[in-house]
Design a protein around this motif. Structure first.
Motif, PDB file in Angstrom:
ATOM      1  N   LEU A  61       0.826  -1.204   0.000  1.00 18.50           N
ATOM      2  CA  LEU A  61       0.000   0.000   0.000  1.00 18.50           C
ATOM      3  C   LEU A  61       0.862   1.256   0.000  1.00 18.50           C
ATOM      4  CD1 LEU A  61      -2.859  -0.925   2.514  1.00 18.50           C
ATOM      5  CD2 LEU A  61      -3.109  -0.502   0.059  1.00 18.50           C
ATOM      6  N   LEU A  62       1.900   1.249   0.810  1.00 14.23           N
ATOM      7  CA  LEU A  62       2.790   2.409   0.880  1.00 14.23           C
ATOM      8  C   LEU A  62       3.429   2.684  -0.473  1.00 14.23           C
ATOM      9  CD1 LEU A  62       4.208   4.575   2.546  1.00 14.23           C
ATOM     10  CD2 LEU A  62       5.953   2.882   3.143  1.00 14.23           C
ATOM     11  N   LYS A  63       3.872   1.650  -1.137  1.00 11.97           N
ATOM     12  CA  LYS A  63       4.480   1.802  -2.456  1.00 11.97           C
ATOM     13  C   LYS A  63       3.466   2.355  -3.464  1.00 11.97           C
ATOM     14  CE  LYS A  63       6.672  -0.917  -6.154  1.00 11.97           C
ATOM     15  NZ  LYS A  63       7.114  -2.291  -6.547  1.00 11.97           N
ATOM     16  N   SER A  64       2.264   1.790  -3.466  1.00  8.11           N
ATOM     17  CA  SER A  64       1.226   2.220  -4.414  1.00  8.11           C
ATOM     18  C   SER A  64       0.801   3.661  -4.149  1.00  8.11           C
ATOM     19  CB  SER A  64       0.008   1.293  -4.323  1.00  8.11           C
ATOM     20  OG  SER A  64       0.336  -0.027  -4.661  1.00  8.11           O
ATOM     21  N   TYR A  65       0.607   3.994  -2.868  1.00 13.09           N
ATOM     22  CA  TYR A  65       0.099   5.326  -2.560  1.00 13.09           C
ATOM     23  C   TYR A  65       1.141   6.399  -2.785  1.00 13.09           C
ATOM     24  CZ  TYR A  65      -3.218   8.581  -0.577  1.00 13.09           C
ATOM     25  OH  TYR A  65      -4.111   9.605  -0.415  1.00 13.09           O
ATOM     26  N   THR A  66       2.387   6.113  -2.417  1.00 11.26           N
ATOM     27  CA  THR A  66       3.457   7.077  -2.652  1.00 11.26           C
ATOM     28  C   THR A  66       3.599   7.357  -4.139  1.00 11.26           C
ATOM     29  OG1 THR A  66       4.638   6.309  -0.683  1.00 11.26           O
ATOM     30  CG2 THR A  66       5.904   7.562  -2.302  1.00 11.26           C
ATOM     31  N   HIS A  67       3.537   6.314  -4.946  1.00 12.97           N
ATOM     32  CA  HIS A  67       3.639   6.486  -6.398  1.00 12.97           C
ATOM     33  C   HIS A  67       2.482   7.327  -6.924  1.00 12.97           C
ATOM     34  CE1 HIS A  67       3.007   5.353 -10.662  1.00 12.97           C
ATOM     35  NE2 HIS A  67       4.336   5.351 -10.703  1.00 12.97           N
ATOM     36  N   TYR A  68       1.258   7.067  -6.408  1.00 10.30           N
ATOM     37  CA  TYR A  68       0.103   7.834  -6.889  1.00 10.30           C
ATOM     38  C   TYR A  68       0.240   9.305  -6.528  1.00 10.30           C
ATOM     39  CZ  TYR A  68      -4.350  10.177  -6.757  1.00 10.30           C
ATOM     40  OH  TYR A  68      -5.333  11.122  -6.922  1.00 10.30           O
ATOM     41  N   VAL A  69       0.512   9.599  -5.266  1.00 10.20           N
ATOM     42  CA  VAL A  69       0.542  10.990  -4.799  1.00 10.20           C
ATOM     43  C   VAL A  69       1.637  11.785  -5.496  1.00 10.20           C
ATOM     44  CG1 VAL A  69       0.937  12.474  -2.794  1.00 10.20           C
ATOM     45  CG2 VAL A  69      -0.481  10.444  -2.563  1.00 10.20           C
ATOM     46  N   GLU A  70       2.787  11.164  -5.686  1.00  8.82           N
ATOM     47  CA  GLU A  70       3.914  11.890  -6.273  1.00  8.82           C
ATOM     48  C   GLU A  70       3.796  12.042  -7.780  1.00  8.82           C
ATOM     49  OE1 GLU A  70       7.421   9.903  -4.937  1.00  8.82           O
ATOM     50  OE2 GLU A  70       7.221  10.646  -2.865  1.00  8.82           O
ATOM     51  N   ASN A  71       2.907  11.274  -8.395  1.00 10.82           N
ATOM     52  CA  ASN A  71       2.746  11.354  -9.854  1.00 10.82           C
ATOM     53  C   ASN A  71       1.356  11.790 -10.299  1.00 10.82           C
ATOM     54  OD1 ASN A  71       5.372  10.040 -11.073  1.00 10.82           O
ATOM     55  ND2 ASN A  71       4.792   8.778  -9.315  1.00 10.82           N
ATOM     56  N   ALA A  72       0.486  12.105  -9.339  1.00  8.80           N
ATOM     57  CA  ALA A  72      -0.869  12.522  -9.687  1.00  8.80           C
ATOM     58  C   ALA A  72      -0.841  13.873 -10.385  1.00  8.80           C
ATOM     59  CB  ALA A  72      -1.725  12.605  -8.427  1.00  8.80           C
ATOM     60  N   PRO A  73      -1.697  14.082 -11.383  1.00  6.82           N
ATOM     61  CA  PRO A  73      -1.754  15.396 -12.044  1.00  6.82           C
ATOM     62  C   PRO A  73      -2.175  16.471 -11.053  1.00  6.82           C
ATOM     63  CG  PRO A  73      -3.628  14.015 -12.682  1.00  6.82           C
ATOM     64  CD  PRO A  73      -2.672  13.126 -11.944  1.00  6.82           C
ATOM     65  N   SER A  74      -1.617  17.653 -11.218  1.00  7.93           N
ATOM     66  CA  SER A  74      -1.879  18.764 -10.285  1.00  7.93           C
ATOM     67  C   SER A  74      -3.225  19.413 -10.598  1.00  7.93           C
ATOM     68  CB  SER A  74      -0.751  19.790 -10.365  1.00  7.93           C
ATOM     69  OG  SER A  74       0.471  19.191 -10.032  1.00  7.93           O
ATOM     70  N   THR A  75      -4.296  18.718 -10.255  1.00  4.23           N
ATOM     71  CA  THR A  75      -5.634  19.236 -10.525  1.00  4.23           C
ATOM     72  C   THR A  75      -6.241  19.882  -9.290  1.00  4.23           C
ATOM     73  OG1 THR A  75      -6.577  17.070 -10.012  1.00  4.23           O
ATOM     74  CG2 THR A  75      -6.057  17.530 -12.319  1.00  4.23           C
ATOM     75  N   ILE A  76      -5.556  19.751  -8.155  1.00  2.00           N
ATOM     76  CA  ILE A  76      -6.082  20.294  -6.899  1.00  2.00           C
ATOM     77  C   ILE A  76      -5.197  21.429  -6.416  1.00  2.00           C
ATOM     78  CG2 ILE A  76      -6.568  19.803  -4.465  1.00  2.00           C
ATOM     79  CD1 ILE A  76      -7.182  16.958  -5.259  1.00  2.00           C
ATOM     80  N   THR A  77      -5.823  22.532  -6.079  1.00  3.54           N
ATOM     81  CA  THR A  77      -5.094  23.648  -5.485  1.00  3.54           C
ATOM     82  C   THR A  77      -5.783  24.022  -4.182  1.00  3.54           C
ATOM     83  OG1 THR A  77      -6.413  25.280  -6.693  1.00  3.54           O
ATOM     84  CG2 THR A  77      -4.342  24.557  -7.714  1.00  3.54           C
ATOM     85  N   ALA A  78      -5.023  24.540  -3.266  1.00  2.00           N
ATOM     86  CA  ALA A  78      -5.569  24.957  -1.978  1.00  2.00           C
ATOM     87  C   ALA A  78      -5.169  26.397  -1.726  1.00  2.00           C
ATOM     88  CB  ALA A  78      -5.057  24.050  -0.865  1.00  2.00           C
ATOM     89  N   SER A  79      -6.149  27.234  -1.481  1.00  2.48           N
ATOM     90  CA  SER A  79      -5.854  28.644  -1.244  1.00  2.48           C
ATOM     91  C   SER A  79      -5.227  28.821   0.131  1.00  2.48           C
ATOM     92  CB  SER A  79      -7.138  29.471  -1.334  1.00  2.48           C
ATOM     93  OG  SER A  79      -8.068  29.030  -0.359  1.00  2.48           O
ATOM     94  N   SER A  80      -4.535  29.929   0.298  1.00  2.00           N
ATOM     95  CA  SER A  80      -3.907  30.222   1.581  1.00  2.00           C
ATOM     96  C   SER A  80      -4.980  30.441   2.644  1.00  2.00           C
ATOM     97  CB  SER A  80      -3.033  31.471   1.454  1.00  2.00           C
ATOM     98  OG  SER A  80      -2.455  31.802   2.688  1.00  2.00           O
ATOM     99  N   SER A  81      -4.697  29.972   3.859  1.00  2.00           N
ATOM    100  CA  SER A  81      -5.644  30.106   4.960  1.00  2.00           C
ATOM    101  C   SER A  81      -5.052  30.981   6.050  1.00  2.00           C
ATOM    102  CB  SER A  81      -5.981  28.728   5.537  1.00  2.00           C
ATOM    103  OG  SER A  81      -6.682  28.860   6.761  1.00  2.00           O
ATOM    104  N   PRO A  82      -5.856  31.878   6.643  1.00  2.00           N
ATOM    105  CA  PRO A  82      -5.352  32.731   7.722  1.00  2.00           C
ATOM    106  C   PRO A  82      -5.316  32.019   9.078  1.00  2.00           C
ATOM    107  CG  PRO A  82      -7.642  33.243   7.303  1.00  2.00           C
ATOM    108  CD  PRO A  82      -7.244  32.217   6.269  1.00  2.00           C
ATOM    109  N   ILE A  83      -5.858  30.792   9.150  1.00  4.06           N
ATOM    110  CA  ILE A  83      -5.907  30.060  10.423  1.00  4.06           C
ATOM    111  C   ILE A  83      -4.521  29.483  10.714  1.00  4.06           C
ATOM    112  CG2 ILE A  83      -6.991  28.167  11.677  1.00  4.06           C
ATOM    113  CD1 ILE A  83      -9.390  28.474   9.805  1.00  4.06           C
ATOM    114  N   PRO A  84      -3.875  29.878  11.815  1.00  2.70           N
ATOM    115  CA  PRO A  84      -2.498  29.440  12.070  1.00  2.70           C
ATOM    116  C   PRO A  84      -2.383  27.989  12.519  1.00  2.70           C
ATOM    117  CG  PRO A  84      -3.280  30.778  13.886  1.00  2.70           C
ATOM    118  CD  PRO A  84      -4.348  30.833  12.835  1.00  2.70           C
ATOM    119  N   THR A  85      -3.391  27.484  13.227  1.00  2.00           N
ATOM    120  CA  THR A  85      -3.294  26.128  13.780  1.00  2.00           C
ATOM    121  C   THR A  85      -4.626  25.399  13.608  1.00  2.00           C
ATOM    122  OG1 THR A  85      -1.728  26.887  15.464  1.00  2.00           O
ATOM    123  CG2 THR A  85      -2.767  24.750  15.817  1.00  2.00           C
ATOM    124  N   ILE A  86      -4.550  24.193  13.055  1.00  2.00           N
ATOM    125  CA  ILE A  86      -5.731  23.338  12.908  1.00  2.00           C
ATOM    126  C   ILE A  86      -5.438  22.026  13.628  1.00  2.00           C
ATOM    127  CG2 ILE A  86      -7.226  22.079  11.305  1.00  2.00           C
ATOM    128  CD1 ILE A  86      -6.600  24.191   9.214  1.00  2.00           C
TER     129      ILE A  86
END
Length: 249
Positions: free
Chosen positions: A12-37
């Motif tokens: 699972l670790l091998k499969s997931y690492t490969h997916y995350v590191e090679n997934a197309p950059s279709t997701i963006t996250a805007s900056s958040s003013p919340i310092p701690t979650i």
């Protein structure tokens, strides 16, 4: 000796690492003013036994105060996707859900990496096992954190013997190490650091009497009888079958 759960973890670790590191950059996250979650995964906790949700005994006094002060929202119409840890966290920590179940969870984006895109340093602090015989979704997803700490290096049979409060000392160690490594980070940068902390608790797993120190022992058998909570059928229902002293304890 065959250890299929370790082989599963590695695959699972091998499969997931490969997916995350090679997934197309279709997701963006805007900056958040919340310092701690902070996200606390309090496993095996049953809402029917929480005073916050109407249980007759005051089992959640501190949460009750937070709610009264307007600092806590208690969600009432929420249903867990499964009854077991591994299957729940596959969905809780990724975009995997009922509608897209045909795509495995390890081929979908996760909360850790999304928060990284928003500029957060990810801390995973766990009182559970590093590799699990019950499934390894949370263990694999934890590797996506910037900082991962486990209270003990133990297997599924011996994990959780320490009280969950041990994670507070882990948090203190992590924060002290960060201050040593970068004592003037915030002073030098116009953008203060942002942190996400995930606490993975053992919760109410195993024998309940092993999950808290004796100094926290507030209720007893007589309390349950007094509130008519001593029958076989769990609250809010009752039955004619009375629990024996051992069951009540």
């Amino acid at each position: 000796m065959s250890r299929p759960h370790i082989a599963q973890y590695k695959e699972l670790l091998k499969s997931y690492t490969h997916y995350v590191e090679n997934a197309p950059s279709t997701i963006t996250a805007s900056s958040s003013p919340i310092p701690t979650i902070v996200l606390i995964i309090d496993e095996s906790t049953q809402r029917n036994y929480m005073g916050l949700y109407g249980y007759p005994l005051p089992t959640t006094p501190r949460l009750d105060i937070l709610k009264e002060n307007g600092n806590l929202v208690a969600f009432n119409n929420v249903i867990a996707p499964h009854s077991h840890t591994n299957l729940v966290l596959e969905k809780l920590l990724t975009f995997h859900n009922y509608e897209n179940a045909q795509t495995p969870w390890y081929k979908q984006q996760n909360l850790m990496d999304i928060l990284k895109l928003a500029g957060y340093t990810i801390h995973w602090l766990s009182n559970q096992e590093v590799v699990s015989i019950y499934g390894n979704a949370p263990e694999v997803i934890s590797t996506r954190a910037d900082i991962t700490r486990f209270s003990t290096i133990s297997d599924s049979y011996s994990a959780g013997k320490a009280y969950d409060e041990i994670l507070l000392s882990l948090l203190q160690q992590v924060r002290q190490n960060e201050q040593i490594l970068s004592p003037n980070t915030e002073a030098q940068s116009p953008q203060p650091s942002k942190n996400f902390y995930l606490f993975h608790l053992m919760g109410t797993h195993l024998g309940y009497d092993g999950r808290y120190p004796k100094s926290f022992e507030t209720f007893n058998i007589d309390t349950l009888k007094q509130y008519n909570l001593h029958t076989l059928t769990p609250y809010p229902h009752t039955s004619s079958t009375i629990l024996n002293p051992r069951q009540l304890q």
